[in-house]
Enzyme design. Structure first.
Site, PDB file in Angstrom:
ATOM      1  N   TRP A 101       0.841  -1.205   0.000  1.00 38.08           N
ATOM      2  CA  TRP A 101       0.000   0.000   0.000  1.00 38.08           C
ATOM      3  C   TRP A 101       0.867   1.242   0.000  1.00 38.08           C
ATOM      4  O   TRP A 101       0.576   2.225  -0.686  1.00 38.08           O
ATOM      5  CB  TRP A 101      -0.941   0.001   1.190  1.00 38.08           C
ATOM      6  N   ASP A 171      -1.179   7.095   6.141  1.00 34.28           N
ATOM      7  CA  ASP A 171      -2.237   6.133   5.826  1.00 34.28           C
ATOM      8  C   ASP A 171      -2.382   5.237   7.058  1.00 34.28           C
ATOM      9  O   ASP A 171      -1.531   4.396   7.320  1.00 34.28           O
ATOM     10  CB  ASP A 171      -1.845   5.300   4.598  1.00 34.28           C
ATOM     11  N   LYS A 195     -11.333  -1.597   7.788  1.00 32.73           N
ATOM     12  CA  LYS A 195     -10.423  -2.466   8.530  1.00 32.73           C
ATOM     13  C   LYS A 195     -10.822  -2.487   9.994  1.00 32.73           C
ATOM     14  O   LYS A 195     -10.970  -3.546  10.587  1.00 32.73           O
ATOM     15  CB  LYS A 195      -8.969  -1.996   8.385  1.00 32.73           C
TER      16      LYS A 195
HETATM   17  C1  PLP Z   1      -6.812  -1.848   2.769  1.00 33.21           C
HETATM   18  C2  PLP Z   1      -5.798  -0.780   2.714  1.00 33.21           C
HETATM   19  C3  PLP Z   1      -5.792   0.180   1.698  1.00 33.21           C
HETATM   20  C4  PLP Z   1      -6.773   0.164   0.555  1.00 33.21           C
HETATM   21  O1  PLP Z   1      -8.022   0.547   1.027  1.00 33.21           O
HETATM   22  P1  PLP Z   1      -9.269   0.786   0.063  1.00 33.21           P
HETATM   23  O2  PLP Z   1     -10.213   1.478   0.985  1.00 33.21           O
HETATM   24  O3  PLP Z   1      -9.723  -0.539  -0.415  1.00 33.21           O
HETATM   25  O4  PLP Z   1      -8.834   1.672  -1.054  1.00 33.21           O
HETATM   26  C5  PLP Z   1      -4.840   1.187   1.749  1.00 33.21           C
HETATM   27  N1  PLP Z   1      -3.938   1.230   2.729  1.00 33.21           N
HETATM   28  C6  PLP Z   1      -3.908   0.313   3.727  1.00 33.21           C
HETATM   29  C7  PLP Z   1      -2.869   0.408   4.793  1.00 33.21           C
HETATM   30  C8  PLP Z   1      -4.832  -0.718   3.736  1.00 33.21           C
HETATM   31  O5  PLP Z   1      -4.818  -1.633   4.718  1.00 33.21           O
END
Ligand code: PLP
Length: 359
Positions: A101, A171, A195
């Site tokens: 990511w 993020d 998550k």
């Molecule tokens: C799951 C995840 C993403 C992607 O998330 P989406 O909402 O599906 O775009 C990005 N960064 C991290 C750290 C993730 O765990």
């Protein structure tokens, strides 16, 4: 109802009381005679829902008055480009490459400016995050971007990196609200809800006002952060149900005693699973011990066929979601805030039993 044990990486397990409340509110919410899926986002009822969610996020994260909380579309991945599109304008930005990511975020940013990758663990399979104090951010970098928890690899920062004079961007999708964090350190912070804090469909985005002053006006209105702020995340119809569940989950976190209590619970659960890995000669962790995630525990038997037998047999026995991410294989147990102690005990018991049968 027979709910099985869910170790999925996301969408993931949510607190049972939240699901029960949500199922009642689908039929009728707060005495309005309407179900939550059928209410206008312009209604007084929804105002209260989103307002409550924002004020709890502010207090849980210790946000300053000059930080704005938004709920935006397109998942965390949309933030990978929306952010640099707004602020970078051909300038330089620093990224820490600690996982898939994190790398995708840097690749998207490179379309809008120069990306300096200050650290990468790609060559060693993203098995670690940088040690505290080992990063120094160049003075001409507009911001430092990092990924606090690497969902696929199973690593996590146990500190907040120092961005120097640059802005701090994070993020936090997969460890959002999982432990005490001083949100006031961040100029930009985002997390896909699915998550740790809700269903998919909305992304929490936190922005400091000085950032808003730098945002490009040469973008479609949907992508302009200042427009989203001025419209309180309602330039168009937001994902009302997802925001509503985030509002319930933040309430649930407060009722459990806040982020300190959540963190203690998460550490105890992770301790049990890592203990089962380290205490066996059969399983091994996939990442450096000092970088281990409390949210996504990656491990392996060392044999791809045996790993497959592990997650398949576990699924047959009501323990689902243990297959490692398709890009790395192996096994992964995601144990977000709402993971139950029963599920942890079932997993640890299954690990011992599988070792006895196949080890
Ligand atoms: C799951 C995840 C993403 C992607 O998330 P989406 O909402 O599906 O775009 C990005 N960064 C991290 C750290 C993730 O765990």
């Amino acid at each position: 109802m027979s709910r099985i044990h869910n170790f999925s990486a996301g969408p993931a397990v949510l607190p049972l009381p939240v699901l029960q409340q949500a199922s009642r509110d689908i039929l009728e919410v707060q005495g309005t005679g309407l179900g939550i899926l059928e209410c206008s986002h312009r209604s007084a009822m929804f105002d209260e829902v989103i307002g409550g969610a924002i004020s709890r996020l502010r207090s849980l994260l210790n946000l300053d008055d000059d930080q704005e909380v938004l709920f935006l579309h397109g998942g965390a991945r949309t933030q990978f480009y929306q952010w640099p599109m707004n602020v970078l304008g051909g300038g330089r930005a620093a990224y820490l490459d600690t996982g898939n990511w994190a790398r995708f975020a840097a690749e998207d940013a490179a379309r809008y400016g120069q990306v300096d990758t200050l650290f990468s663990s790609q060559d060693t399979g993203y098995d670690r995050v940088p040690e505290q104090g080992s990063i120094s951010v160049p003075s001409d970098a507009l911001y430092l971007h990092y990924t606090s928890n690497n969902t696929v690899a199973g690593t996590q920062f146990d500190y907040v990196p120092d961005p120097g004079k640059s802005w701090l961007a994070c993020d936090m999708s997969s460890d959002f609200l999982s432990r005490p964090v001083d949100g006031s350190k961040f100029d930009y912070l985002y997390a896909g809800a699915q998550k740790n804090v809700g269903p998919s469909g909305t992304t929490v985005v936190i922005l400091r006002r000085r950032v808003l002053e730098r945002c490009s006006e040469d973008l479609p209105r949907m992508l302009q952060y200042p427009v989203q702020v001025s419209k309180s995340s309602m330039l168009n119809t937001p994902c009302t149900f997802s925001i509503y569940v985030v509002s319930l989950v933040t309430k649930w976190i407060e009722e459990r005693g806040g982020l300190g209590a959540i963190d203690a619970h998460n550490r105890a659960q992770a301790g049990k699973v890592y203990g089962a890995i380290d205490g066996s000669g059969f399983y091994s962790g996939k990442v450096s011990v000092g970088s281990r995630s409390l949210m996504n525990i990656t491990f392996t038997t060392g044999d791809a066929d045996l790993d497959t037998a592990f997650w398949k047999t576990a699924a047959d026995e009501g323990i689902s979601g243990l297959k490692g991410h398709r890009s790395v294989g192996g096994l992964r147990a995601s144990i977000y805030n709402a993971q139950t102690d029963e599920a942890i005990d079932a997993l640890v018991g299954f690990m011992a039993e599988f070792e006895r049968r196949r080890g």
